[in-house]
Scaffold this motif. Sequence first.
Motif, short mmCIF file in Angstrom:
data_model
loop_
_atom_site.label_atom_id
_atom_site.label_comp_id
_atom_site.label_asym_id
_atom_site.label_seq_id
_atom_site.Cartn_x
_atom_site.Cartn_y
_atom_site.Cartn_z
N TYR A 114 0.83 -1.21 0.00
CA TYR A 114 0.00 0.00 0.00
C TYR A 114 0.87 1.26 0.00
O TYR A 114 2.06 1.22 0.32
CB TYR A 114 -0.92 0.01 1.22
CG TYR A 114 -0.19 0.15 2.54
CD1 TYR A 114 0.04 1.41 3.10
CD2 TYR A 114 0.29 -0.97 3.22
CE1 TYR A 114 0.72 1.54 4.30
CE2 TYR A 114 0.97 -0.85 4.42
CZ TYR A 114 1.17 0.41 4.96
OH TYR A 114 1.85 0.56 6.15
N GLU A 115 0.25 2.36 -0.36
CA GLU A 115 0.84 3.70 -0.28
C GLU A 115 -0.12 4.57 0.51
O GLU A 115 -1.30 4.25 0.65
CB GLU A 115 1.05 4.29 -1.68
CG GLU A 115 1.81 3.41 -2.65
CD GLU A 115 3.29 3.28 -2.32
OE1 GLU A 115 3.79 4.13 -1.56
OE2 GLU A 115 3.92 2.35 -2.82
N VAL A 116 0.38 5.70 1.03
CA VAL A 116 -0.45 6.57 1.86
C VAL A 116 -0.37 8.01 1.40
O VAL A 116 0.73 8.54 1.20
CB VAL A 116 -0.04 6.49 3.35
CG1 VAL A 116 -0.96 7.36 4.19
CG2 VAL A 116 -0.08 5.05 3.86
N PHE A 117 -1.53 8.66 1.26
CA PHE A 117 -1.60 10.09 1.02
C PHE A 117 -2.45 10.69 2.13
O PHE A 117 -3.60 10.28 2.33
CB PHE A 117 -2.25 10.38 -0.34
CG PHE A 117 -2.29 11.84 -0.70
CD1 PHE A 117 -1.28 12.41 -1.44
CD2 PHE A 117 -3.35 12.64 -0.28
CE1 PHE A 117 -1.31 13.77 -1.76
CE2 PHE A 117 -3.39 13.99 -0.60
CZ PHE A 117 -2.37 14.55 -1.34
N THR A 118 -1.89 11.66 2.87
CA THR A 118 -2.57 12.17 4.07
C THR A 118 -2.93 13.65 3.99
O THR A 118 -3.19 14.28 5.00
CB THR A 118 -1.69 11.96 5.32
OG1 THR A 118 -0.46 12.69 5.15
CG2 THR A 118 -1.41 10.50 5.56
#
Length: 389
Positions: A66-70
């Motif tokens: 997974y990747e995360v954009f916050t």
Amino acid sequence: MNLIKDSFEFGLHTQIHFGVNRIQELPEIIKKYNYKNVLICTDKGIASSGALDRLESILKDGEIKYEVFTEVEPDPTIRIVKKVEQFFIERNCDAIIGFGGGSSIDTAKGVSIAVANPGDLSKFEGKNQIPNKGPNVIAIPTTAGTGSEVTHATVLKDEDRKYKMGILSEHLHPKAAILDPALLTTLPKGLATMTGMDALSHAIESYTSNQAQPITEALGLYAIELIGKNLRPFAADRTNIEAASNMMLASTIAGAAFIWGRVAAVHALSHPLGGRYKIPHGLANSLLLPIVMKYNVSSNFQKFKNIAVQLGENVEGLSLREAAAKSVTAVEELIADLEIPTTLKEINIELSDEEVQVVAEEAFASGIANANPRQVSVKDLVSIINTIK
């Protein structure tokens, strides 16, 4: 509705997974659909609350890439959607998890559009204007308000125009939604109350709309009942898991109702008020709801009586008109108990006559008020705004 003469459509294309701690099943859902690298689309509040850490732990334990954009913002913008789109492409993702409130889920839907449909997102405004289906979205709401987890709509702000645009398409139904009431237990009280009023506005507007049909009426009325019984205890104690569960259900049920039964004058006005003056969507709806209800009550006394009953009002011995008026009283008392502002002045917003006129004209031009059970003009909308000044 005349069932002999009229026809209607209804469909719910999202697989719903409801229950406390059902978030643990996310890796199984991802594997079921064979996603190889998912993007988590969320905001800094979720990241700092510890909820994102828990989600990441679940994905790591399930051996999910997974990747995360916050950096999702309240009232999601086209600018942020384009930023996330680039991130999604650069990291070779193939599905999106909208994790948070309606802003995160609507942003995820916007990214799905952008990835598969190059160009200016504003050209997709309206209904069924998206030519290509984008990557699938899994919605995991952490508020009980927007219903976006089951709708085929996203609302994105065009900052250049100071305008909130709606995009509706069958391509935008989330593939799956995980409704885990435990995710609501850390909500701040203010957010719990305003998102709860958002859900109530969805339920009431879809139930009374001139586009209402038997299925949406049944859903809307049940959502009204659930909110009437559970919003106060939920606001008082977000760790009340029974109240949290019922509010999460109510939000989703109201979402299923309004996407087909439509919203009306409340939302027609709340969109330009939010777009121009950064009023949170749930708060704008709360300010407007009792005023619009009072305007609409004569359109169908029986329906508004039903709303009053579902909200706990005793209508025994009252005339139909008097019983219907109790629905407005019930909503006003709910807002008072929740300590939500009732005027723009209370939130330090003062509108000139010219600004009121612009908001009313934008609301009318959007076409959303066409579903209002009582016909509205720009003049009527101006009057409604002036009532909450």
